[in-house]
Design a protein around this motif. Structure first.
Motif, PDB file in Angstrom:
ATOM      1  N   GLU A  90       2.716   2.864  -4.419  1.00 45.62           N
ATOM      2  CA  GLU A  90       3.540   3.522  -5.425  1.00 45.62           C
ATOM      3  C   GLU A  90       4.911   3.858  -4.860  1.00 45.62           C
ATOM      4  OE1 GLU A  90       1.241   6.745  -6.888  1.00 45.62           O
ATOM      5  OE2 GLU A  90      -0.025   5.437  -8.107  1.00 45.62           O
ATOM      6  N   ARG A  91       4.939   4.285  -3.604  1.00 46.01           N
ATOM      7  CA  ARG A  91       6.232   4.602  -2.980  1.00 46.01           C
ATOM      8  C   ARG A  91       7.134   3.394  -2.970  1.00 46.01           C
ATOM      9  NH1 ARG A  91       4.136   8.016   0.900  1.00 46.01           N
ATOM     10  NH2 ARG A  91       3.958  10.037  -0.068  1.00 46.01           N
TER      11      ARG A  91
ATOM     12  N   GLN B 186       7.163   0.949  -4.996  1.00 44.18           N
ATOM     13  CA  GLN B 186       7.685   0.655  -6.318  1.00 44.18           C
ATOM     14  C   GLN B 186       8.815   1.594  -6.707  1.00 44.18           C
ATOM     15  OE1 GLN B 186       3.984   0.808  -8.371  1.00 44.18           O
ATOM     16  NE2 GLN B 186       3.895  -1.384  -8.675  1.00 44.18           N
ATOM     17  N   ASP B 187       8.799   2.774  -6.117  1.00 40.88           N
ATOM     18  CA  ASP B 187       9.877   3.714  -6.404  1.00 40.88           C
ATOM     19  C   ASP B 187      11.236   3.085  -6.154  1.00 40.88           C
ATOM     20  OD1 ASP B 187       8.478   6.870  -5.283  1.00 40.88           O
ATOM     21  OD2 ASP B 187       7.903   5.475  -6.845  1.00 40.88           O
TER      22      ASP B 187
ATOM     23  N   SER C 184      13.149   3.804  -3.927  1.00 43.14           N
ATOM     24  CA  SER C 184      14.133   4.807  -3.519  1.00 43.14           C
ATOM     25  C   SER C 184      13.907   5.215  -2.079  1.00 43.14           C
ATOM     26  CB  SER C 184      14.051   6.028  -4.417  1.00 43.14           C
ATOM     27  OG  SER C 184      12.729   6.500  -4.459  1.00 43.14           O
TER      28      SER C 184
END
Ligand SMILES: Nc1ncnc2c1ncn2[C@@H]1O[C@H](COP(=O)(O)OP(=O)(O)O)[C@@H](O)[C@H]1O
Ligand SMILES: [Mg+2]
Lengths: 348, 271
Positions: free
Chosen positions: B265-266, B268-269, B271
């Protein structure tokens, strides 16, 4: 006949009555607010309409059809929750697509509609984000887009601004109202904030302790409240105790004209005058004032000056715009209070 | 110095606590690696002979795999039952909900001997053909493992915001679809943790198994116990090494699954 109707709806939780024999009639396309203090049964009312809780007695109708026993997914009613309830395990795109997927629409249509919805709420390019990457205002927009994209018949909003900071709140107030107007969707808005209700609504129902006290336009609710509770709950108010008499209310030795002054002669009432509707002047020989008094206190607030005026043992708050042409009245000054006769309202 | 310092007393207590928990494991592992003839501590030199003995022992291997199979079967049923029970407990506002919860969790606090004996007596006296069968043993293990699932899933549900499910419903999802697409993914970590617990509890279960297992299909703990009763032979400790390894591996595996997900998930961020 109303588009949304509550007929004698009561909801009890154990022994406590959350909503008490409620009758409501909401017109198609209307922006209707439920306004009342926390715990008065607003959310319960909304949740009964959405189908999350069943009324204990009474029935709910939409378009003349009895929906009291329908499950939520069969109601065609969209709801935006206080905490937005964005699905945390899905992207913004998938959140907004959720209702379309459940309706079995094909992928091309879903993509087109979700992209249009994202643009409509000003979140173009945010589709791949997750909930935790959004600010409060953005979550709010996603929650609204997720509901509007399925074009429900009715939109429910439960205190949607209460989680935002003040500046954002002001901005979103007008934004929501504009979206509602452009879509033309029947909207029921729950809030405990009177300024939100006054700004946004076509009509307001004021609730307390599970009951509706008054239904009316913002102007009616603010200027012709039907009870002391509403007068005090909405806006600032002076409530002077007096007695009904022919032609108005007797406050001390003075008879003051007042609206809604029906009832037995001598009955105890409160006379409502809003602080901003009073004009304050030095005592002169001219036009007869409504009341006279003495300035007890003056507070400078920038845009206005707030005076406390003693009159016959009661205190009246007066807000005077801060304009150089208006006389400044120091504490101790004898003053005359003027207002137009329509500004006074007798309340029992 | 802006670093937060742990008071010395607490640090010592923590170290003692760790030692207290780790020492038995160290003893078993070293004893299983001994080069000598007998189960002794400290070991008389290190070798893999008893590990090899375990791996070539028909009896140990079959009970190891029997335990593994039993734990898997138990895990599956306990996970389903426990999740269903936790959902029911979190949704109902029936009177006696608290009492029911306590009842569901009671196998954890009841002595295993009592549960095992009760089931044993029940199977025998009713003659329903479950005594000394894997099915009877399975039922006992399910009974014993399910409360752990109820506990972890219950905790996940307590942290779960039910308005998510309501939002799904009013967007047009049936109760089952709303559960599968919204509730389930949001409580899945609790379910995963619960199922791992159920597996470990079943794999290490002793008292219930003592009453309900038959001599030709013994779970590993029973086999180790029986073997140690007659000969004090280090292959039991070697079996223990494998059991410990399996448990640690399953814990690490879940940890890794969960971490991997947050890692993904990170990414996909962006950022
Ligand atoms: N699920 C529930 N169980 C028991 N009492 C409830 C439940 N939901 C609401 N209530 C009670 O009903 C009353 C009205 O609540 P609510 O409709 O949430 O008020 P509001 O939204 O106006 O703040 C409150 O006294 C509240 O405690
Ligand atoms: Mg509420």
């Amino acid at each position: 006949m109303g588009f949304v109707q509550f007929k004698g709806v009561t909801k009890t939780f154990g022994k406590s009555v959350a909503v008490d024999t409620m009758d409501l009639d909401i017109a198609r396309g209307e922006f209707f607010s439920l306004l009342g203090p926390s715990g008065c049964g607003k959310s319960t009312t909304l949740r009964m309409l959405a189908g999350f809780v069943a009324p204990s007695t009474g029935s709910i109708h939409v378009h003349g059809r009895d929906i009291t026993r329908l499950p939520p997914e069969a109601r065609d009613i969209g709801i935006v929750f206080q905490n937005y309830a964005i699905f945390p395990h899905m992207t913004v795109f998938d959140n907004i697509a959720f209702g379309l997927v459940e309706r079995g629409e094909n992928r091309a249509d879903i993509k087109r509609k979700v992209d249009a919805a994202l643009d409509q709420v000003g979140l173009g390019g945010f589709g791949e984000r997750f909930e935790r990457q959004l600010s409060g205002g953005q979550k709010q927009r996603v929650a609204l887009a997720r509901v509007l994209v399925i074009e429900p018949e009715i939109l429910l909003l439960d205190e949607p601004l209460s989680a935002l900071d003040k500046k954002m709140r002001e901005e979103m107030k007008f934004w929501i109202k504009n979206i509602q107007k452009s879509v033309g969707i029947t909207t029921i808005y729950v809030t405990h904030d009177q300024s939100e209700a006054l700004t946004m609504s076509d009509r307001i129902a004021v609730m307390n302790q599970g009951r509706i006290l008054q239904v009316g336009s913002p102007v009616e609710i603010y200027e012709r409240p039907n009870s002391r509770f509403i007068a005090e709950f909405i806006g600032e108010s002076n409530l002077l105790s007096g007695r009904l008499t022919a032609g108005g209310v007797r406050v001390g030795d003075t008879v003051v004209p007042a609206a809604q002054a029906q009832g037995a002669d001598g009955a105890e009432v409160a006379l409502l005058i809003r602080p901003e509707q009073i004009r304050l002047e030095p005592v002169t020989e001219g036009e007869a004032p409504m009341l006279t008094g003495r300035v007890a206190d003056e507070v400078y607030q920038g845009a206005l000056r707030r005076y406390q005026v003693e009159t016959g043992g009661q205190t009246v708050t007066v807000e005077v715009p801060n304009r150089p042409d208006l006389a400044q009245l120091p504490p101790g000054a004898e003053v005359a209070l003027y207002w137009t006769p329509e500004s006074g309202v007798a309340l029992r | 110095m802006t670093e937060r310092r742990i008071p010395l007393v607490l640090a010592i207590l923590a170290i003692l606590g760790f030692a207290y928990m780790l020492l038995p494991i160290v003893v078993v592992v070293l004893a299983g690696l001994t080069a000598g003839e007998f189960l002794t501590f400290p070991p008389q030199g290190l070798s893999l002979r008893w590990v090899a003995a375990f791996l070539s022992s028909e009896k140990y291997l079959s009970s190891f795999f029997f335990s593994f199979k039993l734990a898997l079967m138990t895990m599956i049923v306990s996970t389903i039952l426990g999740t269903a029970a936790a959902l029911f407990l979190s949704r109902t506002n029936m009177v006696g909900r608290a009492a029911m919860r306590a009842f569901f969790l009671s196998p954890v606090v009841l002595p295993g001997v009592v549960v095992g004996f009760a089931l044993f007596a029940f199977y025998i006296s009713t003659g329903i053909g479950l005594s000394r069968t894997i099915w009877g043993l399975w039922i006992g293990h399910i009974l014993y493992s399910t409360p752990y699932v109820i506990g972890t899933v219950g905790a996940a549900l307590a942290a779960y915001d039910t308005s998510l499910e309501e939002a799904a419903r009013s967007l047009g999802a049936s109760p089952w679809r709303a559960f599968r697409k919204v509730t389930l993914p949001n409580i899945s970590q609790g379910i995963q943790a619960g199922s791992i617990f159920a597996f470990i509890v079943s794999f290490g279960q002793f008292e219930v198994s003592l009453f309900l297992s038959s001599p030709n299909s013994e779970p590993l703990p029973i086999a180790m116990y029986n073997s140690l009763r007659y000969q004090f032979d280090p292959s039991a400790a070697a079996a223990g090494i494998f059991a410990i390894t399996l448990v640690i591996a399953s814990v690490l595996l879940t940890n890794r699954l969960v971490n991997l997900r947050t890692l993904l998930e990170r990414r996909q961020d962006g950022s």
